[in-house]
Enzyme design. Structure first.
Site, PDB file in Angstrom:
ATOM      1  N   LYS A  69      26.136  32.109  42.018  1.00 33.66           N
ATOM      2  CA  LYS A  69      27.172  31.545  41.653  1.00 33.66           C
ATOM      3  C   LYS A  69      28.058  30.795  42.589  1.00 33.66           C
ATOM      4  CE  LYS A  69      31.387  33.559  40.601  1.00 33.66           C
ATOM      5  NZ  LYS A  69      32.235  34.464  40.108  1.00 33.66           N
ATOM      6  N   ARG A 112      33.642  38.754  33.760  1.00 34.92           N
ATOM      7  CA  ARG A 112      32.787  39.923  34.445  1.00 34.92           C
ATOM      8  C   ARG A 112      33.930  40.390  35.118  1.00 34.92           C
ATOM      9  NH1 ARG A 112      34.277  38.677  39.831  1.00 34.92           N
ATOM     10  NH2 ARG A 112      32.492  37.667  40.984  1.00 34.92           N
ATOM     11  N   GLN A 140      42.301  34.973  34.327  1.00 36.14           N
ATOM     12  CA  GLN A 140      41.923  36.331  34.889  1.00 36.14           C
ATOM     13  C   GLN A 140      42.739  37.437  34.170  1.00 36.14           C
ATOM     14  OE1 GLN A 140      39.453  37.203  36.761  1.00 36.14           O
ATOM     15  NE2 GLN A 140      38.779  35.314  37.586  1.00 36.14           N
ATOM     16  N   ASP A 161      55.005  37.455  35.396  1.00 38.12           N
ATOM     17  CA  ASP A 161      54.358  36.228  36.228  1.00 38.12           C
ATOM     18  C   ASP A 161      55.590  35.544  36.906  1.00 38.12           C
ATOM     19  OD1 ASP A 161      51.551  34.598  36.197  1.00 38.12           O
ATOM     20  OD2 ASP A 161      53.336  33.346  36.881  1.00 38.12           O
ATOM     21  N   VAL A 162      55.182  35.124  38.298  1.00 40.19           N
ATOM     22  CA  VAL A 162      56.223  34.411  39.015  1.00 40.19           C
ATOM     23  C   VAL A 162      56.893  33.352  38.204  1.00 40.19           C
ATOM     24  CG1 VAL A 162      55.673  35.152  41.231  1.00 40.19           C
ATOM     25  CG2 VAL A 162      54.497  33.072  40.428  1.00 40.19           C
ATOM     26  N   GLY A 226      42.774  40.659  42.386  1.00 39.34           N
ATOM     27  CA  GLY A 226      43.416  39.180  42.840  1.00 39.34           C
ATOM     28  C   GLY A 226      42.928  39.070  44.333  1.00 39.34           C
ATOM     29  N   SER A 300      38.590  45.570  43.682  1.00 38.77           N
ATOM     30  CA  SER A 300      37.216  44.984  43.618  1.00 38.77           C
ATOM     31  C   SER A 300      37.489  43.398  44.178  1.00 38.77           C
ATOM     32  CB  SER A 300      36.807  44.907  42.320  1.00 38.77           C
ATOM     33  OG  SER A 300      35.647  43.905  42.371  1.00 38.77           O
TER      34      SER A 300
END
Length: 329
Positions: A69, A112, A140, A161-162, A226, A300
Protein backbone atom coordinates in the site's frame (compact mmCIF):
# COMPACT_ATOMS: atom_id res chain seq x y z
CA UNK A 1 -2.41 -10.47 -18.69
CA UNK A 2 -5.14 -8.38 -17.12
CA UNK A 3 -5.21 -6.13 -14.10
CA UNK A 4 -8.43 -5.46 -12.17
CA UNK A 5 -9.01 -1.83 -11.15
CA UNK A 6 -11.37 -1.30 -8.22
CA UNK A 7 -12.91 1.97 -7.07
CA UNK A 8 -13.87 3.05 -3.58
CA UNK A 9 -17.45 1.92 -4.25
CA UNK A 10 -16.19 -1.49 -5.37
CA UNK A 11 -14.20 -1.92 -2.15
CA UNK A 12 -17.19 -0.86 -0.05
CA UNK A 13 -19.47 -3.32 -1.81
CA UNK A 14 -17.06 -6.24 -1.66
CA UNK A 15 -16.28 -6.58 2.07
CA UNK A 16 -18.60 -5.45 4.90
CA UNK A 17 -17.18 -4.45 8.28
CA UNK A 18 -18.08 -7.62 10.18
CA UNK A 19 -16.24 -9.73 7.61
CA UNK A 20 -13.25 -7.36 7.66
CA UNK A 21 -13.00 -7.73 11.45
CA UNK A 22 -12.63 -11.51 11.18
CA UNK A 23 -10.11 -11.17 8.34
CA UNK A 24 -8.00 -8.76 10.39
CA UNK A 25 -8.09 -11.06 13.41
CA UNK A 26 -6.56 -13.79 11.28
CA UNK A 27 -3.98 -11.42 9.82
CA UNK A 28 -2.84 -10.30 13.28
CA UNK A 29 -2.59 -13.93 14.36
CA UNK A 30 -0.28 -14.63 11.41
CA UNK A 31 1.79 -11.58 12.30
CA UNK A 32 2.21 -12.63 15.94
CA UNK A 33 3.02 -16.28 15.19
CA UNK A 34 5.80 -15.64 12.68
CA UNK A 35 3.76 -16.31 9.57
CA UNK A 36 4.06 -12.85 8.04
CA UNK A 37 6.96 -10.86 6.62
CA UNK A 38 6.35 -7.17 7.28
CA UNK A 39 9.17 -4.61 7.04
CA UNK A 40 8.71 -1.51 9.18
CA UNK A 41 6.95 0.86 6.82
CA UNK A 42 8.93 3.53 5.04
CA UNK A 43 8.14 7.10 6.09
CA UNK A 44 8.95 9.64 3.39
CA UNK A 45 8.56 13.16 4.84
CA UNK A 46 7.23 15.84 2.50
CA UNK A 47 8.32 18.68 4.74
CA UNK A 48 7.50 21.46 2.30
CA UNK A 49 3.82 20.59 2.66
CA UNK A 50 3.99 19.11 6.19
CA UNK A 51 2.88 15.73 4.89
CA UNK A 52 4.23 12.22 4.84
CA UNK A 53 4.09 9.38 2.30
CA UNK A 54 4.08 5.80 3.59
CA UNK A 55 5.07 2.61 1.77
CA UNK A 56 3.75 -0.58 3.37
CA UNK A 57 4.49 -4.05 1.93
CA UNK A 58 3.60 -7.41 3.48
CA UNK A 59 3.55 -11.12 2.73
CA UNK A 60 1.32 -13.45 4.77
CA UNK A 61 2.71 -16.96 4.28
CA UNK A 62 -0.18 -18.97 5.74
CA UNK A 63 -2.81 -17.36 3.51
CA UNK A 64 -0.29 -16.65 0.71
CA UNK A 65 -1.29 -12.99 0.43
CA UNK A 66 1.14 -10.43 -1.01
CA UNK A 67 0.82 -6.73 -1.69
CA UNK A 68 1.83 -3.17 -0.94
CA UNK A 69 0.00 0.00 0.00
CA UNK A 70 1.10 3.54 -0.78
CA UNK A 71 -0.52 6.05 1.57
CA UNK A 72 -0.16 9.76 2.25
CA UNK A 73 -1.16 11.80 5.28
CA UNK A 74 -1.43 15.54 4.67
CA UNK A 75 -3.17 17.29 7.60
CA UNK A 76 -3.61 20.60 5.72
CA UNK A 77 -5.87 18.89 3.17
CA UNK A 78 -8.85 19.62 5.41
CA UNK A 79 -8.51 23.32 4.63
CA UNK A 80 -9.00 22.47 0.95
CA UNK A 81 -11.94 20.18 1.57
CA UNK A 82 -9.85 17.07 0.89
CA UNK A 83 -9.35 13.93 3.00
CA UNK A 84 -6.31 13.89 5.25
CA UNK A 85 -5.42 10.41 3.99
CA UNK A 86 -5.12 9.12 0.41
CA UNK A 87 -4.00 5.62 -0.45
CA UNK A 88 -3.59 3.13 -3.30
CA UNK A 89 -3.37 -0.64 -2.82
CA UNK A 90 -1.64 -3.12 -5.13
CA UNK A 91 -2.40 -6.85 -4.81
CA UNK A 92 0.27 -9.21 -6.14
CA UNK A 93 -0.06 -12.91 -6.91
CA UNK A 94 2.28 -14.66 -4.48
CA UNK A 95 2.96 -17.65 -6.74
CA UNK A 96 4.13 -15.62 -9.75
CA UNK A 97 4.67 -12.03 -8.64
CA UNK A 98 2.03 -10.90 -11.15
CA UNK A 99 0.17 -7.69 -10.26
CA UNK A 100 -3.46 -8.76 -9.94
CA UNK A 101 -5.28 -5.60 -8.91
CA UNK A 102 -5.01 -1.97 -7.95
CA UNK A 103 -7.72 -0.52 -5.76
CA UNK A 104 -8.68 2.53 -3.81
CA UNK A 105 -6.72 2.35 -0.59
CA UNK A 106 -8.28 5.37 1.08
CA UNK A 107 -11.48 3.62 2.09
CA UNK A 108 -9.55 0.35 2.50
CA UNK A 109 -7.36 2.10 5.11
CA UNK A 110 -10.40 3.32 7.00
CA UNK A 111 -12.02 -0.12 6.72
CA UNK A 112 -9.04 -2.12 7.95
CA UNK A 113 -8.25 0.41 10.70
CA UNK A 114 -11.81 0.22 11.92
CA UNK A 115 -11.69 -3.56 11.65
CA UNK A 116 -8.62 -3.69 13.90
CA UNK A 117 -10.43 -1.66 16.54
CA UNK A 118 -13.47 -3.89 16.08
CA UNK A 119 -11.30 -6.96 16.66
CA UNK A 120 -9.72 -5.39 19.74
CA UNK A 121 -13.10 -4.30 21.08
CA UNK A 122 -14.48 -7.80 20.56
CA UNK A 123 -11.57 -9.32 22.49
CA UNK A 124 -11.01 -6.67 25.17
CA UNK A 125 -14.13 -4.58 25.86
CA UNK A 126 -16.68 -5.55 28.48
CA UNK A 127 -19.48 -7.67 27.04
CA UNK A 128 -22.04 -5.26 28.48
CA UNK A 129 -20.50 -2.16 26.84
CA UNK A 130 -23.33 0.14 25.79
CA UNK A 131 -21.85 3.64 25.37
CA UNK A 132 -19.16 4.64 22.88
CA UNK A 133 -17.15 7.83 22.43
CA UNK A 134 -15.46 8.79 19.17
CA UNK A 135 -12.69 11.38 18.90
CA UNK A 136 -12.24 12.58 15.34
CA UNK A 137 -15.17 13.07 12.97
CA UNK A 138 -13.29 12.12 9.81
CA UNK A 139 -13.31 9.00 7.64
CA UNK A 140 -11.42 6.99 10.25
CA UNK A 141 -13.87 8.00 12.97
CA UNK A 142 -16.74 6.69 10.87
CA UNK A 143 -15.37 3.19 10.42
CA UNK A 144 -14.24 3.10 14.05
CA UNK A 145 -17.88 3.51 15.07
CA UNK A 146 -19.16 0.99 12.54
CA UNK A 147 -16.67 -1.57 13.84
CA UNK A 148 -17.45 -1.05 17.53
CA UNK A 149 -21.17 -1.30 16.81
CA UNK A 150 -20.57 -4.49 14.82
CA UNK A 151 -19.27 -6.32 17.92
CA UNK A 152 -21.14 -4.67 20.80
CA UNK A 153 -24.76 -3.60 21.31
CA UNK A 154 -24.05 0.12 21.58
CA UNK A 155 -27.04 2.21 22.70
CA UNK A 156 -25.53 5.72 22.85
CA UNK A 157 -22.62 7.41 21.08
CA UNK A 158 -20.78 10.63 21.87
CA UNK A 159 -18.64 12.27 19.21
CA UNK A 160 -16.09 15.02 19.80
CA UNK A 161 -14.08 16.95 17.24
CA UNK A 162 -12.12 20.20 17.47
CA UNK A 163 -14.34 21.31 14.59
CA UNK A 164 -17.90 21.32 15.99
CA UNK A 165 -19.40 21.56 12.50
CA UNK A 166 -17.61 18.37 11.50
CA UNK A 167 -18.98 16.65 14.58
CA UNK A 168 -22.51 17.79 13.72
CA UNK A 169 -22.19 16.44 10.18
CA UNK A 170 -20.85 13.18 11.56
CA UNK A 171 -23.78 12.82 13.94
CA UNK A 172 -26.32 13.47 11.19
CA UNK A 173 -24.68 11.02 8.81
CA UNK A 174 -23.89 8.16 11.19
CA UNK A 175 -26.96 8.04 13.46
CA UNK A 176 -28.91 4.88 12.67
CA UNK A 177 -26.46 3.65 10.02
CA UNK A 178 -26.07 -0.15 10.03
CA UNK A 179 -25.92 -1.10 13.74
CA UNK A 180 -25.18 2.46 14.94
CA UNK A 181 -27.86 3.68 17.38
CA UNK A 182 -29.97 6.73 16.61
CA UNK A 183 -28.87 8.24 19.94
CA UNK A 184 -25.72 9.94 18.67
CA UNK A 185 -24.74 13.11 20.51
CA UNK A 186 -22.15 15.83 19.87
CA UNK A 187 -20.05 16.37 23.00
CA UNK A 188 -19.26 19.93 24.05
CA UNK A 189 -16.01 18.80 25.67
CA UNK A 190 -13.74 15.74 25.85
CA UNK A 191 -14.89 15.21 29.44
CA UNK A 192 -18.51 14.99 28.37
CA UNK A 193 -17.56 12.52 25.63
CA UNK A 194 -15.74 10.03 27.87
CA UNK A 195 -17.52 10.38 31.21
CA UNK A 196 -19.93 7.49 30.60
CA UNK A 197 -18.09 5.75 27.75
CA UNK A 198 -17.48 2.00 27.87
CA UNK A 199 -15.52 2.09 24.59
CA UNK A 200 -13.44 5.03 23.35
CA UNK A 201 -11.95 5.37 19.87
CA UNK A 202 -9.34 8.04 19.17
CA UNK A 203 -8.74 8.66 15.46
CA UNK A 204 -7.14 12.10 15.24
CA UNK A 205 -3.85 13.69 14.22
CA UNK A 206 -3.43 15.32 17.65
CA UNK A 207 -0.04 15.97 19.23
CA UNK A 208 -1.55 16.28 22.72
CA UNK A 209 -3.89 13.89 24.60
CA UNK A 210 -7.49 14.21 23.46
CA UNK A 211 -9.01 13.38 26.86
CA UNK A 212 -7.99 13.48 30.53
CA UNK A 213 -7.15 10.31 32.44
CA UNK A 214 -9.21 11.45 35.44
CA UNK A 215 -12.40 11.50 33.35
CA UNK A 216 -12.33 7.79 32.48
CA UNK A 217 -14.74 5.35 34.10
CA UNK A 218 -13.50 1.98 35.44
CA UNK A 219 -13.50 -0.86 32.94
CA UNK A 220 -13.32 1.32 29.84
CA UNK A 221 -11.71 -0.01 26.66
CA UNK A 222 -9.76 2.40 24.46
CA UNK A 223 -8.79 2.05 20.80
CA UNK A 224 -6.06 4.54 19.85
CA UNK A 225 -5.29 4.55 16.14
CA UNK A 226 -4.40 8.12 15.22
CA UNK A 227 -0.81 8.54 16.46
CA UNK A 228 1.70 7.08 14.02
CA UNK A 229 4.73 9.35 14.62
CA UNK A 230 6.83 9.92 17.77
CA UNK A 231 5.39 13.44 18.11
CA UNK A 232 1.71 12.48 17.95
CA UNK A 233 -0.12 11.58 21.16
CA UNK A 234 -3.81 10.92 21.75
CA UNK A 235 -3.75 9.01 25.05
CA UNK A 236 -2.49 10.50 28.34
CA UNK A 237 0.64 8.85 29.70
CA UNK A 238 -1.16 8.21 32.99
CA UNK A 239 -3.79 6.20 31.13
CA UNK A 240 -1.17 4.16 29.30
CA UNK A 241 0.56 3.43 32.62
CA UNK A 242 -2.52 2.02 34.34
CA UNK A 243 -4.03 0.24 31.34
CA UNK A 244 -3.56 -3.30 30.11
CA UNK A 245 -1.70 -2.41 26.93
CA UNK A 246 -2.26 -4.45 23.77
CA UNK A 247 -0.62 -3.46 20.49
CA UNK A 248 -1.02 -4.39 16.86
CA UNK A 249 2.74 -4.84 16.53
CA UNK A 250 5.42 -4.36 19.20
CA UNK A 251 8.01 -3.41 16.61
CA UNK A 252 5.79 -0.90 14.83
CA UNK A 253 4.43 0.78 17.96
CA UNK A 254 7.81 1.08 19.68
CA UNK A 255 9.30 2.57 16.52
CA UNK A 256 6.58 5.06 15.67
CA UNK A 257 3.92 6.16 18.13
CA UNK A 258 4.17 8.98 20.64
CA UNK A 259 1.38 7.27 22.59
CA UNK A 260 4.09 4.89 23.84
CA UNK A 261 7.36 6.70 23.15
CA UNK A 262 6.41 9.83 25.11
CA UNK A 263 5.44 7.93 28.31
CA UNK A 264 8.62 5.85 27.95
CA UNK A 265 10.72 9.04 27.74
CA UNK A 266 8.85 10.39 30.78
CA UNK A 267 9.67 7.26 32.75
CA UNK A 268 6.00 6.33 33.18
CA UNK A 269 6.35 2.95 31.45
CA UNK A 270 8.98 0.73 29.88
CA UNK A 271 8.76 -1.43 26.78
CA UNK A 272 7.85 -4.34 29.08
CA UNK A 273 4.54 -2.63 29.84
CA UNK A 274 3.12 -4.10 26.62
CA UNK A 275 0.93 -7.01 27.72
CA UNK A 276 0.47 -8.59 24.31
CA UNK A 277 0.09 -8.17 20.60
CA UNK A 278 -3.51 -8.49 19.49
CA UNK A 279 -2.57 -11.52 17.40
CA UNK A 280 -1.27 -13.30 20.52
CA UNK A 281 -4.71 -12.94 22.08
CA UNK A 282 -6.42 -14.11 18.88
CA UNK A 283 -4.10 -17.15 18.83
CA UNK A 284 -4.83 -17.93 22.49
CA UNK A 285 -1.24 -17.26 23.58
CA UNK A 286 -2.11 -14.36 25.91
CA UNK A 287 -5.16 -13.43 27.95
CA UNK A 288 -7.49 -10.59 27.04
CA UNK A 289 -9.68 -8.80 29.60
CA UNK A 290 -9.46 -10.48 33.01
CA UNK A 291 -11.71 -8.26 35.14
CA UNK A 292 -14.63 -5.91 34.66
CA UNK A 293 -12.77 -3.02 36.30
CA UNK A 294 -9.48 -3.05 34.40
CA UNK A 295 -8.82 -0.45 31.72
CA UNK A 296 -7.73 -1.95 28.41
CA UNK A 297 -5.92 -0.04 25.69
CA UNK A 298 -5.39 -1.16 22.11
CA UNK A 299 -2.69 0.83 20.35
CA UNK A 300 -2.10 0.40 16.65
CA UNK A 301 -0.07 2.38 14.15
CA UNK A 302 -1.49 0.27 11.34
CA UNK A 303 0.20 -2.75 9.85
CA UNK A 304 0.43 -3.87 6.26
CA UNK A 305 -0.96 -7.33 7.13
CA UNK A 306 -4.31 -5.59 7.63
CA UNK A 307 -4.20 -3.98 4.19
CA UNK A 308 -2.98 -7.03 2.31
CA UNK A 309 -5.40 -9.49 3.90
CA UNK A 310 -8.48 -7.30 3.46
CA UNK A 311 -7.43 -6.28 -0.07
CA UNK A 312 -7.07 -9.93 -1.08
CA UNK A 313 -10.57 -10.62 0.20
CA UNK A 314 -11.85 -7.58 -1.69
CA UNK A 315 -10.30 -8.90 -4.90
CA UNK A 316 -11.74 -12.39 -4.42
CA UNK A 317 -15.22 -11.01 -3.90
CA UNK A 318 -14.83 -8.48 -6.72
CA UNK A 319 -13.98 -11.29 -9.12
CA UNK A 320 -17.05 -13.23 -7.99
CA UNK A 321 -19.34 -10.21 -8.36
CA UNK A 322 -17.76 -8.82 -11.52
CA UNK A 323 -16.80 -5.54 -9.84
CA UNK A 324 -14.35 -3.06 -11.31
CA UNK A 325 -12.79 -3.00 -14.73
CA UNK A 326 -10.02 -5.09 -16.27
CA UNK A 327 -7.18 -3.52 -18.20
CA UNK A 328 -4.39 -5.15 -20.21
CA UNK A 329 -0.93 -5.00 -18.71
Amino acid sequence: MKLRVLSRQDVQQAVPMREAIEIVKGAFAQLSTGKAVVPVRIHLPVERHEGVALFMPAYLSESDDLGVKIASVFPHNLKMGLPTIFALMVVVEATTGRPMAVMDGTYLTALRTGAASGAATDLLARKDARVAAIFGAGAQGRTQLLAVCAVRDIERVWVYDVNPQAAERYAQEMAGKDRVPTDLRVASSPAEAVREADVICAATTSKTPVFADADLKPGVHINAVGSFTPEMQEVPGETVRRAKLVVGSREGCLAETGDLLIPIRQGLISEDHIHAELGEIVAGLKAGRESSEEITLFKSVGNAVQDVSVARAVLTQAEALGLGIEVEL
